[in-house]
Each structure stands twice: as structure tokens, then as C-alpha cells.
Design a protein around this motif. Structure first.
Motif, PDB file in Angstrom:
ATOM      1  N   HIS A 212       0.831  -1.215   0.000  1.00 51.76           N
ATOM      2  CA  HIS A 212       0.000   0.000   0.000  1.00 51.76           C
ATOM      3  C   HIS A 212       0.857   1.253   0.000  1.00 51.76           C
ATOM      4  CE1 HIS A 212      -2.733   3.191   1.320  1.00 51.76           C
ATOM      5  NE2 HIS A 212      -3.642   2.477   0.690  1.00 51.76           N
ATOM      6  N   GLU A 213       1.995   1.169   0.613  1.00 49.22           N
ATOM      7  CA  GLU A 213       2.906   2.305   0.646  1.00 49.22           C
ATOM      8  C   GLU A 213       3.486   2.572  -0.742  1.00 49.22           C
ATOM      9  OE1 GLU A 213       6.970   2.061   2.557  1.00 49.22           O
ATOM     10  OE2 GLU A 213       5.893   3.184   4.108  1.00 49.22           O
ATOM     11  N   LEU A 214       3.794   1.511  -1.480  1.00 50.01           N
ATOM     12  CA  LEU A 214       4.464   1.645  -2.768  1.00 50.01           C
ATOM     13  C   LEU A 214       3.497   1.642  -3.948  1.00 50.01           C
ATOM     14  CD1 LEU A 214       7.419  -0.846  -2.125  1.00 50.01           C
ATOM     15  CD2 LEU A 214       7.492   1.648  -1.995  1.00 50.01           C
ATOM     16  N   PHE A 215       2.461   0.787  -3.890  1.00 55.30           N
ATOM     17  CA  PHE A 215       1.523   0.627  -5.001  1.00 55.30           C
ATOM     18  C   PHE A 215       0.087   0.772  -4.494  1.00 55.30           C
ATOM     19  CE2 PHE A 215       4.929  -2.698  -5.519  1.00 55.30           C
ATOM     20  CZ  PHE A 215       5.768  -1.926  -6.305  1.00 55.30           C
ATOM     21  N   PRO A 216      -0.306   1.949  -4.019  1.00 45.75           N
ATOM     22  CA  PRO A 216      -1.614   2.092  -3.354  1.00 45.75           C
ATOM     23  C   PRO A 216      -2.799   1.725  -4.236  1.00 45.75           C
ATOM     24  CG  PRO A 216      -0.640   4.238  -3.824  1.00 45.75           C
ATOM     25  CD  PRO A 216       0.435   3.231  -4.053  1.00 45.75           C
ATOM     26  N   PHE A 217      -2.711   1.970  -5.552  1.00 44.76           N
ATOM     27  CA  PHE A 217      -3.847   1.666  -6.419  1.00 44.76           C
ATOM     28  C   PHE A 217      -4.016   0.162  -6.632  1.00 44.76           C
ATOM     29  CE2 PHE A 217      -2.687   6.022  -7.694  1.00 44.76           C
ATOM     30  CZ  PHE A 217      -3.896   6.645  -7.440  1.00 44.76           C
ATOM     31  N   GLN A 218      -2.936  -0.585  -6.490  1.00 43.93           N
ATOM     32  CA  GLN A 218      -3.009  -2.027  -6.658  1.00 43.93           C
ATOM     33  C   GLN A 218      -3.196  -2.750  -5.324  1.00 43.93           C
ATOM     34  OE1 GLN A 218      -3.708  -2.173  -9.936  1.00 43.93           O
ATOM     35  NE2 GLN A 218      -2.547  -4.061  -9.971  1.00 43.93           N
ATOM     36  N   TYR A 219      -3.219  -2.008  -4.244  1.00 42.05           N
ATOM     37  CA  TYR A 219      -3.340  -2.630  -2.927  1.00 42.05           C
ATOM     38  C   TYR A 219      -4.550  -3.559  -2.786  1.00 42.05           C
ATOM     39  CZ  TYR A 219      -4.249  -3.154   2.034  1.00 42.05           C
ATOM     40  OH  TYR A 219      -4.531  -3.689   3.256  1.00 42.05           O
ATOM     41  N   PRO A 220      -5.742  -3.187  -3.271  1.00 42.66           N
ATOM     42  CA  PRO A 220      -6.889  -4.110  -3.126  1.00 42.66           C
ATOM     43  C   PRO A 220      -6.625  -5.483  -3.741  1.00 42.66           C
ATOM     44  CG  PRO A 220      -7.661  -1.927  -3.736  1.00 42.66           C
ATOM     45  CD  PRO A 220      -6.164  -1.900  -3.869  1.00 42.66           C
ATOM     46  N   CYS A 221      -5.900  -5.530  -4.860  1.00 43.34           N
ATOM     47  CA  CYS A 221      -5.561  -6.823  -5.463  1.00 43.34           C
ATOM     48  C   CYS A 221      -4.675  -7.630  -4.536  1.00 43.34           C
ATOM     49  CB  CYS A 221      -4.847  -6.606  -6.799  1.00 43.34           C
ATOM     50  SG  CYS A 221      -5.877  -5.920  -8.102  1.00 43.34           S
ATOM     51  N   PHE A 222      -3.700  -6.952  -3.924  1.00 48.61           N
ATOM     52  CA  PHE A 222      -2.777  -7.641  -3.022  1.00 48.61           C
ATOM     53  C   PHE A 222      -3.513  -8.136  -1.773  1.00 48.61           C
ATOM     54  CE2 PHE A 222       0.547  -4.502  -4.813  1.00 48.61           C
ATOM     55  CZ  PHE A 222       0.700  -5.285  -5.941  1.00 48.61           C
ATOM     56  N   LEU A 223      -4.403  -7.287  -1.251  1.00 55.59           N
ATOM     57  CA  LEU A 223      -5.177  -7.673  -0.077  1.00 55.59           C
ATOM     58  C   LEU A 223      -6.047  -8.889  -0.376  1.00 55.59           C
ATOM     59  CD1 LEU A 223      -6.179  -7.243   2.800  1.00 55.59           C
ATOM     60  CD2 LEU A 223      -7.783  -5.534   1.911  1.00 55.59           C
ATOM     61  N   ARG A 224      -6.649  -8.918  -1.560  1.00 52.98           N
ATOM     62  CA  ARG A 224      -7.486 -10.047  -1.940  1.00 52.98           C
ATOM     63  C   ARG A 224      -6.647 -11.316  -2.054  1.00 52.98           C
ATOM     64  NH1 ARG A 224      -9.379  -8.707  -7.071  1.00 52.98           N
ATOM     65  NH2 ARG A 224     -10.689  -7.161  -6.029  1.00 52.98           N
ATOM     66  N   ALA A 225      -5.438 -11.188  -2.592  1.00 59.69           N
ATOM     67  CA  ALA A 225      -4.575 -12.358  -2.748  1.00 59.69           C
ATOM     68  C   ALA A 225      -4.220 -12.969  -1.392  1.00 59.69           C
ATOM     69  CB  ALA A 225      -3.307 -11.973  -3.508  1.00 59.69           C
ATOM     70  N   ILE A 226      -3.919 -12.103  -0.420  1.00 63.95           N
ATOM     71  CA  ILE A 226      -3.594 -12.597   0.915  1.00 63.95           C
ATOM     72  C   ILE A 226      -4.832 -13.174   1.592  1.00 63.95           C
ATOM     73  CG2 ILE A 226      -2.858 -11.920   3.234  1.00 63.95           C
ATOM     74  CD1 ILE A 226      -0.557 -12.096   1.289  1.00 63.95           C
ATOM     75  N   SER A 227      -5.959 -12.491   1.441  1.00 68.78           N
ATOM     76  CA  SER A 227      -7.195 -12.944   2.084  1.00 68.78           C
ATOM     77  C   SER A 227      -7.642 -14.299   1.552  1.00 68.78           C
ATOM     78  CB  SER A 227      -8.305 -11.914   1.869  1.00 68.78           C
ATOM     79  OG  SER A 227      -7.967 -10.672   2.453  1.00 68.78           O
ATOM     80  N   ASP A 228      -7.352 -14.552   0.276  1.00 66.33           N
ATOM     81  CA  ASP A 228      -7.751 -15.818  -0.343  1.00 66.33           C
ATOM     82  C   ASP A 228      -6.764 -16.947  -0.064  1.00 66.33           C
ATOM     83  OD1 ASP A 228      -9.967 -14.570  -1.367  1.00 66.33           O
ATOM     84  OD2 ASP A 228      -9.136 -14.280  -3.371  1.00 66.33           O
ATOM     85  N   CYS A 229      -5.649 -16.632   0.564  1.00 66.58           N
ATOM     86  CA  CYS A 229      -4.639 -17.657   0.848  1.00 66.58           C
ATOM     87  C   CYS A 229      -5.113 -18.538   2.004  1.00 66.58           C
ATOM     88  CB  CYS A 229      -3.297 -17.009   1.195  1.00 66.58           C
ATOM     89  SG  CYS A 229      -2.005 -18.190   1.614  1.00 66.58           S
ATOM     90  N   SER A 230      -5.154 -19.822   1.785  1.00 68.55           N
ATOM     91  CA  SER A 230      -5.680 -20.742   2.793  1.00 68.55           C
ATOM     92  C   SER A 230      -4.731 -20.965   3.966  1.00 68.55           C
ATOM     93  CB  SER A 230      -5.997 -22.098   2.144  1.00 68.55           C
ATOM     94  OG  SER A 230      -4.815 -22.681   1.597  1.00 68.55           O
TER      95      SER A 230
END
Length: 315
Positions: A212-230
Motif C-alpha cells: 500500500h505504501e508503494l503501489f496504493p492503487f493495486q493494494y486491493p488486489c494484493f489484499l485479496r490475494a492474501i485474504s484468499d490464501c488458505s
């Protein structure tokens, strides 16, 4: 076989995908038990001893790669969780610091002079110089407490896995993200609150914060990737993220204090990060503003915004 904090199992990157769960499965064997943090919080004395030994390890390691003190402090926390405070005396703290440093240096195959580092620690005040045999005996006690598990599983061990979930197409951007997350992880080790979380959770939280600090516009994608990690619990990641945020806030405030003589300290800070990260990403502007930082909470990002950077894959 050489030891690498990012690749503690030696051939981890050469293993098939079904080997990934093993890293998550064994990580708890390489950290203090959950009650360690609570016991530290319950005793100001224990906290002060840990702080003192951590400071000594940092002094010993000031001319070495920062991963060396990180590994040494990992050994320290695991030792204290197992053995407690052996001798509440300055010389005992110094011996423990030297022993953890020495073991970490040996694991990382870092050459050093035991006498020289002790002289550095004494600051020329004529303090005691421990004999090699004394240090070796203390190393034996530490090794026993660690059950000889020297190839520590740390947050660095999980960075490659989580970065692979982010689908960053440009290797340079992946490296920038890894570097910033590594800085956060290194800084966070002094904060005892971080000890409440498993290494994988710390890694995921540090990468999310860095993204979020470096790529704030892409942060939701990154958050979704982590949230979907089992392999991780997203609620626990959220808790750790907020601890990481507090640590980063102290970092920002420290920079602001350094630039306190400026009439526009926020702009100075923005320019610092803009310049630093623009250099790292060959001109791609990815740094946030201070206003972004003040608003940053993991629950704040409901808008799934993306930008058509050619360096990113779409979510």
C-alpha cells in the motif's frame, strides 16, 4: 549447505508446490511459545533485560549484514522463552548477547573476531573479555534451548511465496516490494507485540503494508490475494497489520523530527519517498503521501481500484 533466511530449508525453491504447507506447518517450532509475549508484558524487569540484550546484539552487529542480528535476536527470544533470565546481571546479559551473535554468525558463515567485537561492546572502558571456552559453554546452553534448530523459520522465509501471489510482472517492482517489506520486518523485531504473531503472518502483514505504501492503487488486489490464501487467517493478518502500521508510524515520525526545521515537513517526507522509490522503479511514481499514511487502516480499503500499469497483471 549454506543457510539463507529466505530459503531456510536449503532446497525449498526447488521443491514442488505441495511442499509449501510444510513451511507453514513447522514455523511454530522456530518461534517462542504464545505465552512468551504475555510473560514479557507482565514483567518490566524481563522487558528491560530483553531490551538490553537486543541493544548489545545490535552493537555487536553494527558493521555486519542486518540479517545477522535478526537471526541472533530470534535465538535470544527462543532461549529466553525456554530458560528465562539466568542471571540478572550485566555480565550475563553481555555473555548471552555474544553467544547469540556468535551462533548467528556461524550459521551465516560470517567471519569475525570474538575479541574485536567484545572490545567494541566495551567501548574501550576495560570491561571483561570472555574467553572462547566461556562463550562456547554459553552457546551450548542456547543450542540446548533451541533443540539445535538453527535453521530458523522467519518472516523472510515466506516473502517469496506471498510475493508470488501478487502477480507483479516486473522483477524490479518485485524486488522493491521485497526490499521495503524486509526493512519493515527488520525494524519490527524490537517490538514485543510482533512476537504474538507467527512469521508467516508478519511476512504477509509487512508485504501488505509495503504494497500500500508503494503501489496504493493495486493494494486491493494484493489484499485479496492474501485474504484468499488458505494458509493464513485474515483476521490475524489484520491485527498484525495494525501493529506494523504503528511501527511504521514511528519511522515516519522519526523522519519528520529530523526534518522539523523545515516549514513543510510533510512535503519534505513525500519528496524523500518519491525520490527514493522513483529511483528504485526506474521512474515509476509509487510512493504515498503523508495524508495517505494517516488514513491507512486495513479496514479502510473498500474500493477495488486498479490502474492499467503494464507492470501489473490484472486481479
Amino acid at each position: 549447505m549454506d543457510f539463507d533466511l529466505e530459503n531456510p530449508l536449503g532446497n525449498f525453491h526447488d521443491l514442488p508446490c505441495d511442499a509449501v504447507p510444510s513451511l507453514f506447518l513447522i514455523e511454530s517450532d522456530h518461534i517462542p511459545p504464545p505465552n512468551y509475549c504475555q510473560s514479557l508484558k507482565a514483567s518490566d524487569f524481563d522487558i528491560s533485560v530483553r531490551r538490553d540484550v537486543v541493544s548489545l546484539i545490535s552493537q555487536l552487529s553494527c558493521t555486519f549484514d542486518p540479517v545477522l542480528p535478526y537471526l541472533a535476536i530470534n535465538y535470544l527470544d527462543r532461549f529466553l522463552a525456554n530458560q528465562g533470565i539466568l542471571q540478572p546481571k550485566p555480565w550475563a546479559n553481555k555473555l548471552l548477547a555474544i553467544s547469540c551473535f556468535s551462533l548467528a554468525a556461524k550459521m551465516l558463515k560470517t567471519e569475525y573476531s570474538a575479541t574485536d567485537v567484545q572490545v567494541l561492546l566495551n567501548h574501550g572502558d576495560g570491561g571483561a573479555i570472555f574467553e572462547a571456552q566461556t562463550i562456547q559453554r554459553m552457546e551450548g546452553l542456547v543450542l540446548g534451548a533451541l533443540q539445535w534448530r538453527m535453521r530458523s523459520i522467519t518472516p523472510f522465509s515466506f516473502i517469496p511465496f506471498f510475493v508470488s501471489l501478487f502477480r507483479l510482472g516486473d522483477p524490479a517492482l518485485r524486488q522493491v516490494l521485497k526490499n521495503r517489506a524486509s526493512e519493515i520486518i527488520l525494524k519490527s523485531q524490537r517490538e514485543i507485540k510482533v512476537l504474538e504473531f507467527k512469521p508467516s503472518i508478519v511476512a504477509a502483514s509487512a508485504l501488505l503494508y509495503a504494497s500500500h505504501e508503494l503501489f496504493p492503487f493495486q493494494y486491493p488486489c494484493f489484499l485479496r490475494a492474501i485474504s484468499d490464501c488458505s494458509y493464513v487467517n485474515k483476521e490475524t493478518v489484520a491485527q498484525c497489520y495494525n501493529v506494523i502500521q504503528d511501527i511504521a508510524r514511528e519511522e515516519y515520525e522519526s523522519v519528520l523530527n529530523i526534518n522539523s526545521s523545515s516549514d513543510t515537513p510533510v512535503n519534505v517526507l513525500d519528496e524523500h519517498f518519491l525520490s527514493m522509490e522513483s529511483e528504485k522503479t526506474n521512474g515509476i511514481n509509487v510512493a504515498p503521501t503523508m495524508q495517505d499514511f494517516k488514513r491507512r487502516k486495513i479496514t479502510d480499503y473498500g474500493n477495488k481500484r486498479t490502474v492499467p500499469f503494464s507492470h501489473f497483471h490484472q486481479c
